[in-house]
Design a protein around this motif. Sequence first.
Motif, PDB file in Angstrom:
ATOM      1  N   THR A  64       0.831  -1.208   0.000  1.00  0.00           N
ATOM      2  CA  THR A  64       0.000   0.000   0.000  1.00  0.00           C
ATOM      3  C   THR A  64       0.866   1.258   0.000  1.00  0.00           C
ATOM      4  OG1 THR A  64      -1.771  -1.145   1.197  1.00  0.00           O
ATOM      5  CG2 THR A  64      -1.766   1.268   1.270  1.00  0.00           C
ATOM      6  N   SER A  67       2.954   1.417  -3.310  1.00  0.00           N
ATOM      7  CA  SER A  67       2.113   1.778  -4.460  1.00  0.00           C
ATOM      8  C   SER A  67       1.852   3.276  -4.488  1.00  0.00           C
ATOM      9  CB  SER A  67       0.780   1.024  -4.403  1.00  0.00           C
ATOM     10  OG  SER A  67       0.982  -0.358  -4.515  1.00  0.00           O
ATOM     11  N   THR A  68       1.639   3.865  -3.307  1.00  0.00           N
ATOM     12  CA  THR A  68       1.387   5.304  -3.244  1.00  0.00           C
ATOM     13  C   THR A  68       2.621   6.089  -3.670  1.00  0.00           C
ATOM     14  OG1 THR A  68      -0.132   4.904  -1.415  1.00  0.00           O
ATOM     15  CG2 THR A  68       0.570   7.170  -1.763  1.00  0.00           C
ATOM     16  N   TYR A  71       2.840   5.324  -7.748  1.00  0.00           N
ATOM     17  CA  TYR A  71       1.783   5.782  -8.644  1.00  0.00           C
ATOM     18  C   TYR A  71       1.218   7.116  -8.146  1.00  0.00           C
ATOM     19  CZ  TYR A  71       1.927   1.002 -10.414  1.00  0.00           C
ATOM     20  OH  TYR A  71       2.329  -0.196 -10.939  1.00  0.00           O
ATOM     21  N   LYS A  72       1.413   8.147  -8.918  1.00  0.00           N
ATOM     22  CA  LYS A  72       0.964   9.487  -8.541  1.00  0.00           C
ATOM     23  C   LYS A  72      -0.552   9.553  -8.423  1.00  0.00           C
ATOM     24  CE  LYS A  72       1.622  14.353  -9.763  1.00  0.00           C
ATOM     25  NZ  LYS A  72       2.244  15.289 -10.747  1.00  0.00           N
ATOM     26  N   LEU A  74      -2.518   7.698  -7.018  1.00  0.00           N
ATOM     27  CA  LEU A  74      -3.007   7.281  -5.707  1.00  0.00           C
ATOM     28  C   LEU A  74      -2.891   8.372  -4.642  1.00  0.00           C
ATOM     29  CD1 LEU A  74      -1.616   3.629  -5.426  1.00  0.00           C
ATOM     30  CD2 LEU A  74      -3.911   4.373  -6.083  1.00  0.00           C
ATOM     31  N   ARG A  75      -2.229   9.469  -4.987  1.00  0.00           N
ATOM     32  CA  ARG A  75      -1.978  10.497  -3.973  1.00  0.00           C
ATOM     33  C   ARG A  75      -3.136  11.485  -3.872  1.00  0.00           C
ATOM     34  NH1 ARG A  75       4.042  11.509  -6.374  1.00  0.00           N
ATOM     35  NH2 ARG A  75       4.627   9.293  -6.370  1.00  0.00           N
ATOM     36  N   ASN A  79      -6.838   9.010   0.186  1.00  0.00           N
ATOM     37  CA  ASN A  79      -5.859   7.924   0.179  1.00  0.00           C
ATOM     38  C   ASN A  79      -4.727   8.173   1.167  1.00  0.00           C
ATOM     39  OD1 ASN A  79      -7.332   6.570  -1.706  1.00  0.00           O
ATOM     40  ND2 ASN A  79      -5.995   7.038  -3.437  1.00  0.00           N
ATOM     41  N   TYR A  80      -4.487   9.455   1.507  1.00  0.00           N
ATOM     42  CA  TYR A  80      -3.488   9.735   2.541  1.00  0.00           C
ATOM     43  C   TYR A  80      -3.878   9.057   3.854  1.00  0.00           C
ATOM     44  CZ  TYR A  80      -1.805  13.577  -0.478  1.00  0.00           C
ATOM     45  OH  TYR A  80      -1.307  14.325  -1.501  1.00  0.00           O
ATOM     46  N   VAL A  83      -3.103   5.393   3.604  1.00  0.00           N
ATOM     47  CA  VAL A  83      -1.665   5.166   3.768  1.00  0.00           C
ATOM     48  C   VAL A  83      -1.291   5.316   5.236  1.00  0.00           C
ATOM     49  CG1 VAL A  83       0.632   6.049   3.201  1.00  0.00           C
ATOM     50  CG2 VAL A  83      -1.093   5.839   1.410  1.00  0.00           C
ATOM     51  N   PHE A 319      -6.289   1.490  -5.549  1.00  0.00           N
ATOM     52  CA  PHE A 319      -5.269   0.761  -4.801  1.00  0.00           C
ATOM     53  C   PHE A 319      -5.201  -0.692  -5.260  1.00  0.00           C
ATOM     54  CE2 PHE A 319      -4.937   3.950  -1.278  1.00  0.00           C
ATOM     55  CZ  PHE A 319      -3.562   3.993  -1.241  1.00  0.00           C
ATOM     56  N   CYS A 322      -3.495  -0.997  -8.682  1.00  0.00           N
ATOM     57  CA  CYS A 322      -2.064  -0.673  -8.640  1.00  0.00           C
ATOM     58  C   CYS A 322      -1.269  -1.741  -7.903  1.00  0.00           C
ATOM     59  CB  CYS A 322      -1.852   0.699  -7.981  1.00  0.00           C
ATOM     60  SG  CYS A 322      -2.425   2.085  -8.998  1.00  0.00           S
TER      61      CYS A 322
END
Length: 360
Positions: A64, A67-68, A71-72, A74-75, A79-80, A83, A319, A322
């Motif tokens: 997790t 991946s963040t 992969y941009k 996911l930001r 999603n923060y 994470v 997520f 990715c």
Amino acid sequence: MYKSNPDPKVELPDDFYIPIPLNTNNITELSPFLVPQIHLGSPGLFMGMSVFMIFLGFPINALTVFSTLKYKKLRSPLNYILVNLAAGNMLVMMMGSTMAFYSFSQMYFVLGPTACKIEGFTATLGGMVSLWSLAVVAFERYLVICKPLGNFNFRSTHAIIGCIITWVFGIIASAPPLLGWSKYIPEGLQCSCGPEWYTVNNKWNNESYVIFLFSFCFGLPLSIIIFSYTKLLMTLHTVAKQQEQSASTQKAEREVTKMVIVMVLGFLMCWLPYASFALWVITHRGEPFDLRMASIPSVFSKASTVYNPIIYIFMNKQFRCCIMKLVFCGKSPFGEDDDVSGASQTTTVSSVSSSQVAPA
């Protein structure tokens, strides 16, 4: 069977607690820092627990975070929080579960009292961060979908504030035993550590801390989760009634209802046994109980490092796709389209879908 209130003539140690077997008054020879705890279980039981601890959800949480970083897309702000949830889980894994794995393999807490305090503190901190992250996710869904503040836009600033709050609350919950309000000692099979609520020594000190944990770290976040998801379901039900002829809306209501039930049950499965056992012990002082039973709620709480990512991360299509691409070298085996644009994250009450209600 063990006595939960040892003979007052027996000098009790400060850094561990074992109810005295009915046929002995010698606590020192049973110290979880000195000798294998084979009086509590067979070697096979300890080895099984050791394997369980090392194979908790580290790979899922690590994927997790990785991946963040990779992969941009996911930001996104929400999603923060996911994470942050994974980071709390990884803290439990790297410190709590790793120490517990080694201790179970030796059948006692071979690392000593100081390591016990470190393990208890980090596992509690990571667990509280994960727990409060779930509450933040639920409250964010309520703000965005139910719109109690109007057309609220959840931004990166809000997400960062939410993450900071989880760590502040986590420290508030986990630091007191290091400062004299209760303490961290071996629990259950004596190979992992947590807050002490067994003894009658400093009774009010221990009981007040357990009540604080139950109220602030279980009752309050659970109330936030239930309130937020109840309001969300009510909003979705209203939309579904207004669009009775829409098959997609009716399907979304059913899917979201199942999803919310899974989220709430997952939370309760992780934390209700631990909270219930602690409350039972402090409200039934002097009653006999099998200390080995304390390992069961402890295992359930540590296993949240597996349940939470599966429920909250793999319900997130971005997520999931990715992570599958990372695992299967660039291509998801399920053929899912992971190109979910930021625009699709915007939710309107008139078009609520299951993907918008989930932490996506």
